[in-house]
Every structure is written in C-alpha cells, then in structure tokens.
Design an enzyme around this catalytic site. Structure first.
Site, mmCIF file in Angstrom:
data_model
loop_
_atom_site.group_PDB
_atom_site.id
_atom_site.type_symbol
_atom_site.label_atom_id
_atom_site.label_comp_id
_atom_site.label_asym_id
_atom_site.label_seq_id
_atom_site.Cartn_x
_atom_site.Cartn_y
_atom_site.Cartn_z
ATOM 1 N N ARG A 137 0.839 -0.912 0.207
ATOM 2 C CA ARG A 137 -0.041 -0.015 -0.064
ATOM 3 C C ARG A 137 1.033 1.183 0.025
ATOM 4 O O ARG A 137 0.407 2.276 -0.555
ATOM 5 C CB ARG A 137 -1.006 -0.109 1.209
ATOM 6 C CG ARG A 137 -2.155 -0.815 1.267
ATOM 7 C CD ARG A 137 -3.147 -0.726 2.377
ATOM 8 N NE ARG A 137 -2.661 -0.872 3.309
ATOM 9 C CZ ARG A 137 -2.710 -1.942 4.455
ATOM 10 N NH1 ARG A 137 -3.333 -2.864 3.922
ATOM 11 N NH2 ARG A 137 -2.422 -1.620 5.471
ATOM 12 N N ASN A 149 4.198 2.152 -3.664
ATOM 13 C CA ASN A 149 3.801 2.970 -4.683
ATOM 14 C C ASN A 149 2.400 3.469 -4.813
ATOM 15 O O ASN A 149 1.610 2.759 -5.081
ATOM 16 C CB ASN A 149 4.131 1.770 -5.958
ATOM 17 C CG ASN A 149 4.210 2.791 -7.459
ATOM 18 O OD1 ASN A 149 3.437 3.827 -7.362
ATOM 19 N ND2 ASN A 149 4.841 2.307 -8.365
ATOM 20 N N HIS A 152 -1.040 1.885 -6.378
ATOM 21 C CA HIS A 152 -2.016 1.558 -5.276
ATOM 22 C C HIS A 152 -3.282 1.980 -5.520
ATOM 23 O O HIS A 152 -4.351 1.483 -5.304
ATOM 24 C CB HIS A 152 -1.409 1.600 -4.032
ATOM 25 C CG HIS A 152 -2.492 1.343 -2.859
ATOM 26 N ND1 HIS A 152 -2.925 0.188 -2.494
ATOM 27 C CD2 HIS A 152 -3.056 2.422 -1.961
ATOM 28 C CE1 HIS A 152 -3.696 0.466 -1.622
ATOM 29 N NE2 HIS A 152 -3.987 1.409 -1.294
ATOM 30 N N SER A 204 -2.160 -7.451 -9.871
ATOM 31 C CA SER A 204 -0.666 -6.723 -9.944
ATOM 32 C C SER A 204 0.271 -7.710 -10.109
ATOM 33 O O SER A 204 1.349 -7.328 -10.653
ATOM 34 C CB SER A 204 -0.755 -6.406 -8.368
ATOM 35 O OG SER A 204 0.348 -5.550 -8.297
ATOM 36 N N HIS A 250 3.175 -7.105 -13.112
ATOM 37 C CA HIS A 250 4.639 -7.287 -12.990
ATOM 38 C C HIS A 250 5.497 -8.383 -13.798
ATOM 39 O O HIS A 250 6.456 -8.270 -14.103
ATOM 40 C CB HIS A 250 5.010 -7.407 -11.472
ATOM 41 C CG HIS A 250 4.761 -6.209 -10.780
ATOM 42 N ND1 HIS A 250 3.433 -5.765 -10.464
ATOM 43 C CD2 HIS A 250 5.760 -5.242 -10.095
ATOM 44 C CE1 HIS A 250 3.690 -4.737 -9.582
ATOM 45 N NE2 HIS A 250 4.846 -4.377 -9.494
#
Length: 315
Positions: free
Chosen positions: A195, A198, A202, A232, A236
C-alpha cells in the site's frame, strides 16, 4: 526480439503505464456519462487521496463533463504522474521550476549510473559464475551473494523513479499531488508495504480493481483483495517477460506468498519492530532469489543449455 534487456524493460513499463491510463480514462468518463444521463446514481464508491481511502465525490466531475473531453485534458493526463483519472488535478506553482526539475533529473541520472555500476561490478560476475555450476549449493551461494547488491540497486531504482523522476514531471506540469510513496520502510508486513511503496499504482488498483470488484461484481473483501493481488502480480510478470523474453513466474510466486498467504499466519504474531525486521529479512532474501533464478535461466538460454519445462520462451 533482439532488443536489449534495458530497452525491453522500458517498453514493458511504458505499455503497462499507457494501458492503465487508458483504462482509467475510459472507465471514469463512461461513468460520468452515465451519471450525467441519469442511467445510474452517484454512490460513494471510494477513492484514494494521499494513500488514504476517502468518500469519492462525483458531483464536481459530473458538472464538468463533457467539457473535459478535450485534447489538452487528455494530453495532461497522459503525462502527469497519476494513474487515476480526474477531470481536474490540484496544481501548485514552483518557483524556478525549470531549475528544480533539472536538479531532480540530474539526481535521476546519478541513480541510474550508480545502480548500473553496482550491477556491473557486483552482480554480473555472480550471474556468470552461478550459471556454470547447476547445483543447489551454487544457487544458495549466488542467492546470498546477490542479496545486498540487488537490494541496493532496488533502493536506487525506488529513489530514482518514485522520487526524482515523478517529482521532475510534477514540477514541470505544476502537478500538486506529490504523494508518490509513503514510509514503506517502516512496514511490519507486506500488505502494508504494497500500500505504501507505490501509491500511484496502489491508487489505480484500489479504485479500478478492488472497488469495482466489490461494488460491481459484489465479491467479498477477501476475494477482492485476491483479485487485486493477482492482477498486480500479472502486470509485474508481463513486464519481466517482455524484458527477458521468457516466462518463469517466480516473481508472481514471491509476490503472492508474502502478500496473501504469510500475513494470514504472521501478522497476528509479528507486529511493530519484530514485523519490520521480518519484512526486511524477507525483502532482502527475495531480491537474492529473484536475481539468482532469473539470471541462471537467462544465461542458460544464451549458452544454449536446456532449461526447465516450467520456462516458457517468448519467440
């Protein structure tokens, strides 16, 4: 296909950034159109300001719509350091802004040069040596040798990107909301770290994934958190795949296990200083594991050595 790793990494990050911005622009303006026409009613779907959830007021945006659908507005959103779309952002005038932006840009370049030198001197030799001997002992040794150098490179990347680069853009565009990160280094668990590390990403995940799953799909809070983490991790993993030209989801595995599974058991036990020590220990070890695993596969592919069946090559 023959693009260097650094250039491929920049391409992957830019693809993710543009994709997230386009999704935010479309979803927000579609909702404003529906509110303007009376198809739906305004509800407190929530937003994130300065990293803290607050009720989301849509009256001001509805009043502006559709005059916000202009090329100038779109271009500003495309380059401003934010992923959550708003019809208007807070602005602040910085004296001597070109000089301040130049200072941030020079710091950004210094971070890149320092990270590159550290990577070249302390990481590349370990990569080349570790890929020769394919044994468990060599993997463990390479992991320990890479922990500190890769953690330092990570810190340089964090400061260069989320502080220098983002502030450079904010100063040039008179962007007022400069809360790009919070005190993630004092986190007592990975949930807090995700949280705070970034806030820009977020905010986007919270607004367009978590809240949409909760209010549109009517999912439980636990399933919304899991869906947010999965997306997320997928983003990535796609960036790493574009950079290295192969898919080996060790990053996604390390992303989900500390973020979803371990907090269920450790958050109630390790709190405060103990939790922070555990967090930093796992973070440093994780960097070593990622560097050891990905470099071994990459060098094996360069040398023509067979790799695991779990590795998917991108041709």
């Amino acid at each position: 296909r023959n693009t260097p790793i650094g250039s491929s990494f920049l391409i992957g990050c830019e693809q993710a950034r543009i994709g997230m911005k386009m999704h935010a622009y479309y979803v927000t303006n579609r909702r404003l159109m529906q509110l303007k026409s009376g198809e739906i009613k305004a509800v407190d779907i929530g937003s994130v300001n300065d990293g803290k959830p607050e009720p989301f007021s849509e009256e001001a945006d509805v009043a502006v719509y559709p005059t916000n659908l202009s090329f100038d507005n779109y271009l500003y959103f495309l380059f401003c350091p934010a992923l959550v779309y708003q019809t208007k952002y807070p602005t602040v005038h910085t004296p001597y802004r070109l000089l301040v932006a130049f200072k941030y840009f020079c710091e950004f370049l210094l971070c890149i040069l320092f990270a590159f030198a550290l990577f070249e001197v302390h990481c590349i030799p370990v990569f080349k040596t570790g890929c020769v001997h394919d044994s468990f002992q060599e993997v463990v040794l390479a992991t320990f040798q890479l922990m500190v150098p890769l953690t330092t490179v990570y810190m340089m990347g964090f400061y260069g990107l989320l502080h220098c680069w983002m502030n450079c853009h904010a100063v040039l565009l008179s962007f007022g909301d400069k809360c790009f990160y919070d005190d993630w280094w004092s986190s007592h668990s990975y949930l807090v770290y995700y949280r705070k590390w970034n806030i820009i990403v977020h905010n986007w995940l919270h607004r367009y994934i978590f809240l949409e799953c909760m209010h549109s799909l009517k999912l439980s809070r636990q399933l919304c958190i899991l869906a947010t983490f999965l997306l997320s991790a997928l983003i990535h993993e796609l960036i790493v795949m574009v950079s290295l030209k192969f898919l080996f989801p060790v990053l996604g595995f390390l992303f989900l296990i500390p973020g979803v599974v371990l907090p269920l058991f450790f958050d109630a036990v390790f709190k405060g200083r103990q939790g922070n020590v555990l967090f930093w220990t796992m973070l440093i070890i994780g960097h070593g594991i990622l560097g050891s695993m990905y470099s071994r596969i990459w060098y094996h592919l360069q040398l023509g050595v067979p790799v695991s069946d779990f590795v998917v090559l991108i041709r």
